[in-house]
Design a protein around this motif. Sequence first.
Motif, PDB file in Angstrom:
ATOM      1  N   GLY A  14       0.802  -1.214   0.000  1.00 50.04           N
ATOM      2  CA  GLY A  14       0.000   0.000   0.000  1.00 50.04           C
ATOM      3  C   GLY A  14       0.837   1.268   0.000  1.00 50.04           C
ATOM      4  N   LEU A  15       2.146   1.116  -0.028  1.00 53.71           N
ATOM      5  CA  LEU A  15       3.038   2.270  -0.008  1.00 53.71           C
ATOM      6  C   LEU A  15       3.455   2.697  -1.412  1.00 53.71           C
ATOM      7  N   GLY A  16       3.171   1.853  -2.388  1.00 56.75           N
ATOM      8  CA  GLY A  16       3.465   2.189  -3.780  1.00 56.75           C
ATOM      9  C   GLY A  16       4.936   2.437  -4.045  1.00 56.75           C
ATOM     10  N   GLU A  17       5.181   3.339  -4.977  1.00 59.04           N
ATOM     11  CA  GLU A  17       6.555   3.608  -5.413  1.00 59.04           C
ATOM     12  C   GLU A  17       7.405   4.264  -4.339  1.00 59.04           C
ATOM     13  N   ALA A  18       6.806   4.784  -3.297  1.00 59.92           N
ATOM     14  CA  ALA A  18       7.567   5.395  -2.201  1.00 59.92           C
ATOM     15  C   ALA A  18       8.549   4.402  -1.596  1.00 59.92           C
ATOM     16  N   VAL A  19       8.221   3.113  -1.698  1.00 59.82           N
ATOM     17  CA  VAL A  19       9.091   2.062  -1.144  1.00 59.82           C
ATOM     18  C   VAL A  19      10.488   2.123  -1.761  1.00 59.82           C
ATOM     19  N   GLN A  20      10.570   2.529  -3.011  1.00 63.11           N
ATOM     20  CA  GLN A  20      11.859   2.548  -3.694  1.00 63.11           C
ATOM     21  C   GLN A  20      12.816   3.586  -3.118  1.00 63.11           C
ATOM     22  N   GLY A  21      12.303   4.589  -2.454  1.00 63.48           N
ATOM     23  CA  GLY A  21      13.156   5.655  -1.940  1.00 63.48           C
ATOM     24  C   GLY A  21      13.414   5.628  -0.442  1.00 63.48           C
ATOM     25  N   ILE A  22      12.906   4.613   0.255  1.00 67.65           N
ATOM     26  CA  ILE A  22      13.090   4.604   1.707  1.00 67.65           C
ATOM     27  C   ILE A  22      14.317   3.795   2.105  1.00 67.65           C
ATOM     28  N   GLY A  23      14.875   4.146   3.243  1.00 64.20           N
ATOM     29  CA  GLY A  23      16.022   3.418   3.771  1.00 64.20           C
ATOM     30  C   GLY A  23      15.595   2.065   4.328  1.00 64.20           C
ATOM     31  N   ILE A  24      16.526   1.146   4.395  1.00 66.07           N
ATOM     32  CA  ILE A  24      16.184  -0.213   4.836  1.00 66.07           C
ATOM     33  C   ILE A  24      15.814  -0.273   6.316  1.00 66.07           C
ATOM     34  N   HIS A  25      16.137   0.768   7.066  1.00 67.90           N
ATOM     35  CA  HIS A  25      15.816   0.786   8.493  1.00 67.90           C
ATOM     36  C   HIS A  25      14.609   1.671   8.827  1.00 67.90           C
ATOM     37  N   GLU A  26      13.984   2.264   7.815  1.00 65.02           N
ATOM     38  CA  GLU A  26      12.807   3.098   8.061  1.00 65.02           C
ATOM     39  C   GLU A  26      11.599   2.226   8.367  1.00 65.02           C
ATOM     40  N   SER A  27      10.758   2.692   9.251  1.00 61.02           N
ATOM     41  CA  SER A  27       9.579   1.942   9.669  1.00 61.02           C
ATOM     42  C   SER A  27       8.500   1.943   8.587  1.00 61.02           C
ATOM     43  N   LEU A  28       8.168   0.759   8.120  1.00 60.88           N
ATOM     44  CA  LEU A  28       7.082   0.626   7.148  1.00 60.88           C
ATOM     45  C   LEU A  28       5.749   0.958   7.798  1.00 60.88           C
ATOM     46  N   HIS A  60       4.910  -8.029  14.654  1.00 63.03           N
ATOM     47  CA  HIS A  60       4.978  -6.653  14.163  1.00 63.03           C
ATOM     48  C   HIS A  60       6.410  -6.312  13.739  1.00 63.03           C
ATOM     49  N   ALA A  61       7.377  -6.693  14.543  1.00 65.83           N
ATOM     50  CA  ALA A  61       8.774  -6.351  14.280  1.00 65.83           C
ATOM     51  C   ALA A  61       9.316  -6.999  13.017  1.00 65.83           C
ATOM     52  N   THR A  62       8.871  -8.194  12.688  1.00 66.49           N
ATOM     53  CA  THR A  62       9.369  -8.894  11.499  1.00 66.49           C
ATOM     54  C   THR A  62       9.136  -8.062  10.249  1.00 66.49           C
ATOM     55  N   PHE A  63       7.999  -7.386  10.184  1.00 67.13           N
ATOM     56  CA  PHE A  63       7.625  -6.635   8.989  1.00 67.13           C
ATOM     57  C   PHE A  63       7.780  -5.124   9.167  1.00 67.13           C
ATOM     58  N   ALA A  64       8.531  -4.723  10.167  1.00 62.21           N
ATOM     59  CA  ALA A  64       8.667  -3.302  10.477  1.00 62.21           C
ATOM     60  C   ALA A  64       9.562  -2.556   9.502  1.00 62.21           C
ATOM     61  N   THR A  65      10.597  -3.212   9.002  1.00 60.41           N
ATOM     62  CA  THR A  65      11.543  -2.551   8.103  1.00 60.41           C
ATOM     63  C   THR A  65      11.970  -3.518   7.009  1.00 60.41           C
ATOM     64  N   ILE A  66      12.514  -2.979   5.949  1.00 62.43           N
ATOM     65  CA  ILE A  66      13.059  -3.818   4.876  1.00 62.43           C
ATOM     66  C   ILE A  66      14.194  -4.661   5.436  1.00 62.43           C
ATOM     67  N   PHE A  67      15.014  -4.079   6.279  1.00 65.02           N
ATOM     68  CA  PHE A  67      16.123  -4.814   6.892  1.00 65.02           C
ATOM     69  C   PHE A  67      15.608  -6.030   7.659  1.00 65.02           C
TER      70      PHE A  67
END
Length: 82
Positions: A14-28, A60-67
């Motif tokens: 649901g975040l769309g293309e914004a996902v491409q510009g976020i850091g791997i440690h940013e909270s989804l 919750h934590a498993t899916f919190a960040t790309i990392f």
Amino acid sequence: METQVRAILQERSGLGEAVQGIGIHESLWLLGMTSLASVEVMLALEAAFGFEFPESRLRHATFATIFNIMRCIRELTESSVR
């Protein structure tokens, strides 16, 4: 792996293309991903990487960040090879 995870997140979170510009440690979650969207992400990750998330990883934590997602995939896919 990161490219695949980002593609799945872009399509299913649901975040769309914004996902491409976020850091791997940013909270989804803080960026707006919902619990329902995380289920869609989980199912797509399972299909793409050929494993199932065990109940112990459905947190919750498993899916919190790309990392966190990538770390979990590595741990689960490496343990299934052993």
